[in-house]
Design a protein around this motif. Structure first.
Motif, mmCIF file in Angstrom:
data_model
loop_
_atom_site.group_PDB
_atom_site.id
_atom_site.type_symbol
_atom_site.label_atom_id
_atom_site.label_comp_id
_atom_site.label_asym_id
_atom_site.label_seq_id
_atom_site.Cartn_x
_atom_site.Cartn_y
_atom_site.Cartn_z
ATOM 1 N N ILE A 1 0.845 -1.209 0.000
ATOM 2 C CA ILE A 1 0.000 0.000 0.000
ATOM 3 C C ILE A 1 0.867 1.242 0.000
ATOM 4 C CG2 ILE A 1 -1.651 1.335 1.359
ATOM 5 C CD1 ILE A 1 -2.865 -1.329 2.260
ATOM 6 N N PHE A 2 1.871 1.267 0.864
ATOM 7 C CA PHE A 2 2.695 2.465 0.959
ATOM 8 C C PHE A 2 3.570 2.658 -0.289
ATOM 9 C CE2 PHE A 2 1.676 2.047 5.459
ATOM 10 C CZ PHE A 2 1.409 3.366 5.778
ATOM 11 N N ARG A 3 3.901 1.560 -0.980
ATOM 12 C CA ARG A 3 4.663 1.702 -2.212
ATOM 13 C C ARG A 3 3.880 2.449 -3.285
ATOM 14 N NH1 ARG A 3 7.890 -4.043 -3.184
ATOM 15 N NH2 ARG A 3 9.332 -3.817 -1.407
ATOM 16 N N ASN A 4 2.584 2.332 -3.256
ATOM 17 C CA ASN A 4 1.749 2.996 -4.259
ATOM 18 C C ASN A 4 1.123 4.288 -3.744
ATOM 19 O OD1 ASN A 4 2.158 0.915 -6.159
ATOM 20 N ND2 ASN A 4 0.587 -0.332 -5.159
ATOM 21 N N LEU A 5 1.044 4.453 -2.423
ATOM 22 C CA LEU A 5 0.356 5.617 -1.864
ATOM 23 C C LEU A 5 1.045 6.920 -2.245
ATOM 24 C CD1 LEU A 5 -1.809 6.844 -0.026
ATOM 25 C CD2 LEU A 5 -0.290 6.443 1.917
ATOM 26 N N TYR A 6 2.350 6.995 -2.012
ATOM 27 C CA TYR A 6 3.068 8.233 -2.306
ATOM 28 C C TYR A 6 3.202 8.460 -3.813
ATOM 29 C CZ TYR A 6 4.230 8.383 2.628
ATOM 30 O OH TYR A 6 4.144 8.445 3.991
ATOM 31 N N ARG A 7 3.199 7.358 -4.582
ATOM 32 C CA ARG A 7 3.222 7.528 -6.031
ATOM 33 C C ARG A 7 1.941 8.215 -6.505
ATOM 34 N NH1 ARG A 7 5.918 4.720 -9.960
ATOM 35 N NH2 ARG A 7 6.488 3.086 -8.470
ATOM 36 N N LEU A 8 0.811 7.792 -5.971
ATOM 37 C CA LEU A 8 -0.464 8.425 -6.335
ATOM 38 C C LEU A 8 -0.502 9.880 -5.885
ATOM 39 C CD1 LEU A 8 -2.906 5.492 -5.444
ATOM 40 C CD2 LEU A 8 -2.173 6.227 -7.723
ATOM 41 N N LEU A 9 0.054 10.153 -4.704
ATOM 42 C CA LEU A 9 0.087 11.539 -4.214
ATOM 43 C C LEU A 9 0.936 12.422 -5.132
ATOM 44 C CD1 LEU A 9 -0.540 13.665 -2.054
ATOM 45 C CD2 LEU A 9 1.448 12.824 -0.768
ATOM 46 N N ILE A 10 2.080 11.911 -5.554
ATOM 47 C CA ILE A 10 2.952 12.680 -6.456
ATOM 48 C C ILE A 10 2.271 12.901 -7.802
ATOM 49 C CG2 ILE A 10 5.127 12.601 -7.731
ATOM 50 C CD1 ILE A 10 6.313 11.074 -5.329
ATOM 51 N N GLN A 11 1.592 11.864 -8.306
ATOM 52 C CA GLN A 11 0.925 12.006 -9.594
ATOM 53 C C GLN A 11 -0.207 13.021 -9.532
ATOM 54 O OE1 GLN A 11 -0.269 8.037 -10.639
ATOM 55 N NE2 GLN A 11 1.812 7.424 -11.283
ATOM 56 N N SER A 12 -0.927 13.049 -8.419
ATOM 57 C CA SER A 12 -2.002 14.040 -8.290
ATOM 58 C C SER A 12 -1.439 15.454 -8.221
ATOM 59 C CB SER A 12 -2.832 13.742 -7.038
ATOM 60 O OG SER A 12 -2.031 13.871 -5.861
ATOM 61 N N GLN A 13 -0.325 15.640 -7.517
ATOM 62 C CA GLN A 13 0.312 16.958 -7.485
ATOM 63 C C GLN A 13 0.860 17.338 -8.849
ATOM 64 O OE1 GLN A 13 3.239 16.826 -4.384
ATOM 65 N NE2 GLN A 13 1.747 17.147 -2.752
ATOM 66 N N ASN A 57 10.624 2.945 -2.634
ATOM 67 C CA ASN A 57 10.979 2.527 -3.995
ATOM 68 C C ASN A 57 12.323 3.140 -4.373
ATOM 69 O OD1 ASN A 57 8.185 1.325 -5.062
ATOM 70 N ND2 ASN A 57 7.751 3.200 -3.922
ATOM 71 N N PRO A 58 13.410 2.638 -3.819
ATOM 72 C CA PRO A 58 14.725 3.285 -4.054
ATOM 73 C C PRO A 58 15.264 3.100 -5.466
ATOM 74 C CG PRO A 58 14.985 1.278 -2.772
ATOM 75 C CD PRO A 58 13.515 1.496 -2.899
ATOM 76 N N LEU A 59 14.673 2.233 -6.280
ATOM 77 C CA LEU A 59 15.169 1.992 -7.629
ATOM 78 C C LEU A 59 14.341 2.713 -8.685
ATOM 79 C CD1 LEU A 59 15.994 -1.835 -7.439
ATOM 80 C CD2 LEU A 59 17.499 0.119 -7.025
ATOM 81 N N ASP A 60 13.543 3.687 -8.273
ATOM 82 C CA ASP A 60 12.723 4.443 -9.212
ATOM 83 C C ASP A 60 13.552 5.614 -9.757
ATOM 84 O OD1 ASP A 60 10.820 5.741 -10.664
ATOM 85 O OD2 ASP A 60 9.324 5.849 -9.072
ATOM 86 N N ALA A 61 14.128 5.449 -10.939
ATOM 87 C CA ALA A 61 15.001 6.469 -11.518
ATOM 88 C C ALA A 61 14.240 7.747 -11.840
ATOM 89 C CB ALA A 61 15.652 5.923 -12.787
ATOM 90 N N GLU A 62 12.995 7.626 -12.260
ATOM 91 C CA GLU A 62 12.216 8.813 -12.603
ATOM 92 C C GLU A 62 11.974 9.685 -11.376
ATOM 93 O OE1 GLU A 62 7.924 9.968 -14.708
ATOM 94 O OE2 GLU A 62 8.548 7.874 -14.466
ATOM 95 N N SER A 63 11.712 9.070 -10.218
ATOM 96 C CA SER A 63 11.486 9.848 -9.001
ATOM 97 C C SER A 63 12.767 10.521 -8.522
ATOM 98 C CB SER A 63 10.921 8.940 -7.893
ATOM 99 O OG SER A 63 9.655 8.434 -8.261
ATOM 100 N N TRP A 64 13.914 9.846 -8.673
ATOM 101 C CA TRP A 64 15.178 10.495 -8.329
ATOM 102 C C TRP A 64 15.407 11.729 -9.201
ATOM 103 C CZ3 TRP A 64 17.631 9.819 -4.019
ATOM 104 C CH2 TRP A 64 17.620 8.589 -3.364
#
Length: 553
Positions: A1-13, A57-64
């Motif tokens: 859940i937490f792996r996807n929660l912050y991703r959804l928050l970032i996408q909404s912003q 998600n430390p291997l997410d290059a796009e978020s870095w």
């Protein structure tokens, strides 16, 4: 859940950001908000969702990459606000902003480096690779640029703040090379690569190739044209000075050039502004280099013909003339800078604006060249740094030319204009220049034998003139029947102060010696800085006198 929660928050912003174009919107409440403590907290709040997402998600290059972009925009916002709002004298008083800038630089480098390493292991879209390589190249180059509000821009060495200039430039060169596969037709890529190579190894055949390629990609833009010829001018004059010193200080005895220097000179000759004039150059190395210097100066004048307020060309032209000797060189330097700091109606003003002023340009066609745009993109902090450099050079020229009136007008303008309060520290530098000139021992004046009767007659005539001037001033004060509106008496006193100082300086000193221009300047400064209370008392006394003499009024 937490792996996807912050991703959804970032996408909404991100959707809100794309819709309203409000990156770091909480940090743009007002000008200067980013340099406050609340602004620093807002920057941390903007980055927190990305940090929380990367923790899961430390291997997410796009978020870095996205986190690095946010930090880079926050750094630019702090630097731009500080450069426009904070005077240089306060840069070191509050170290929170300097610490924040250094922290953001480290985080930008780490985020982009991690994203780059992940890009090498995993497949990424070409658009993301292009953005990542461009950010890496620009951030590495930005590490060596010292602009407000960082004190090293005032002359400190990069080594004192832990920056390896060579390593940063080598990394910037590496990422620019990789970026050629994605943006090979973009003139900004070749422009940035040429500047990086020039700072790394000096002007070379490779850097000249990059500048020439930038002109080929955008032949109608003024910025790549200016950069090529400005680099030519600086390199040629440095070579000229070095060879003249080796040859005894005379152009005709200029020592021979090395093979590498000769190759660069030959290439510069092919890239000259006026090919016919440079093609007919003959003589020794000194005559050829002098002819190429004049050709580069003509290119700077062409830039000013395209846009008369193109301040980089004005500054470079003034620096070029300033390296010469004699009164003519000083006059030419002042003429090159007068367009930036003077108009027909004002003794001093600042005719320099940010990139918005370069949005429109008249189409110019000359010598087979057609210029239709500027193409200059510069941040506010770099613009303020250019204004400071140009203004300090103008002050030095005015002091050398002994133009007291322009210096006084400059002091009044900088002390009263809120728009340029970031330049207030220059007033103290002007005072230091005045003090230095006053400390210099005056040249002994030749003693002339004077006839005692003639000297007595001259002094009597001066006393009569002083008495007439005092009587005229008294008559002018007696006819004033009503006091000025509130606020005008102070303005009248400020306006009258320079005239009174000039009158006082024109009178002979008490000890009978002759005053010089430095003394006149000092008297004018003291008169302008003195509190203007005398006009108020004179006005009140005049009002009481008129009321007593004419009760009907």
């Amino acid at each position: 859940i937490f792996r996807n929660l912050y991703r959804l928050l970032i996408q909404s912003q991100a959707r809100l950001t794309d819709e309203f174009d409000n990156v770091l919107r909480t940090c743009k409440v007002y000008a200067g908000h980013a340099i406050t403590e609340d602004g620093h907290k807002d920057i941390a709040a903007e980055a927190k969702p990305f940090i929380s997402h990367l923790a899961m998600n430390p291997l997410d290059a796009e978020s870095w990459l996205s986190l690095g972009v946010i930090y880079d925009q926050a750094k630019d916002l702090i630097q731009n606000d500080a450069a426009k709002v904070v005077p240089a004298t306060r840069w070191t008083e509050d170290e929170s902003n300097l610490t924040m800038i250094a922290t953001l630089r480290r985080r930008i480098k780490r985020c982009l480096t991690i994203s780059y390493s992940l890009m090498l292991k995993h497949q990424m879209q070409d658009s993301m690779k292009e953005e990542l390589l461009e950010m890496l190249a620009l951030s590495m180059y930005d590490e060596i640029t010292r602009v407000p509000p960082e004190p090293p821009c005032l002359g400190s060495d990069l080594a004192t703040i832990g920056v390896d200039k060579t390593q940063s430039l080598q990394l910037a060169r590496r990422y620019f090379y990789e970026l050629r596969d994605y943006k090979g037709e973009d003139w900004r890529l070749w422009h940035g690569l040429g500047k990086t190579l020039e700072k790394l190894d000096g002007l070379s055949l490779e850097s000249l190739d990059c500048y020439e390629q930038a002109i080929r990609c955008s032949p109608h833009m003024l910025e790549p044209f200016y950069r090529l010829h400005a680099s030519r001018l600086k390199w040629l004059q440095n070579l000229q000075r070095k060879k003249e010193e080796a040859g005894g200080g005379e152009i005709s005895k200029m020592s021979k050039m090395s093979a590498a220097e000769q190759q660069v000179v030959d290439r510069i000759r092919k890239l000259s502004f006026d090919g016919e004039a440079t093609g007919s150059l003959s003589g020794g190395p000194g005559a050829i280099v002098s002819g190429l210097v004049e050709d580069a100066r003509k290119a700077m004048e062409f830039c000013l013909h395209c846009h008369k307020f193109f301040y980089p060309a004005s500054y470079q032209l003034a620096v070029s003339y300033g390296k010469g000797s004699g009164e003519k060189s000083l006059e030419k330097s002042l003429d090159a800078l007068k367009g930036l700091f003077r108009t027909t109606n004002k003794v001093f003003c600042i005719n320099m604006w940010e990139d918005q002023a370069f949005s429109s340009i008249k189409k110019v066609e000359s010598s087979g060249r057609k210029i239709t745009g500027i193409g200059r993109e510069e941040s506010s902090r770099k613009f303020v740094a250019k204004v400071r450099k140009s203004l300090m050079l103008y002050i030095k020229c005015l002091v050398a030319a002994k133009d007291v009136q322009a210096l006084q007008a400059m002091q009044i303008f900088l002390s009263k204009t809120k728009e340029w309060q970031c330049l207030n520290d220059i007033l103290s530098r002007m005072d230091a220049l005045y003090t230095t000139r006053k400390a210099e021992p005056p040249a002994p004046a030749p003693q002339e034998t004077q006839d005692p009767p003639a000297e007595a007659a001259r002094q009597e005539q001066q006393q009569e003139q002083q008495g007439e001037a005092v009587a005229a001033m008294a008559d002018a004060g007696a006819v004033q029947a009503a006091p000025p509106p509130p606020g005008e008496d102070v303005a009248m006193a400020d306006a009258a102060a320079p005239a009174a100082a000039a009158m006082a300086a024109a009178l002979p000193p008490k000890d009978g010696g002759g005053g010089d221009e430095d003394t006149v300047m000092a008297d004018a400064e003291e008169a302008a800085a003195a509190p203007s209370t005398a006009p108020k008392e004179t006005t009140q006394t005049t009002q009481e006198t008129v009321t007593q003499d004419t009760p009907t009024q």
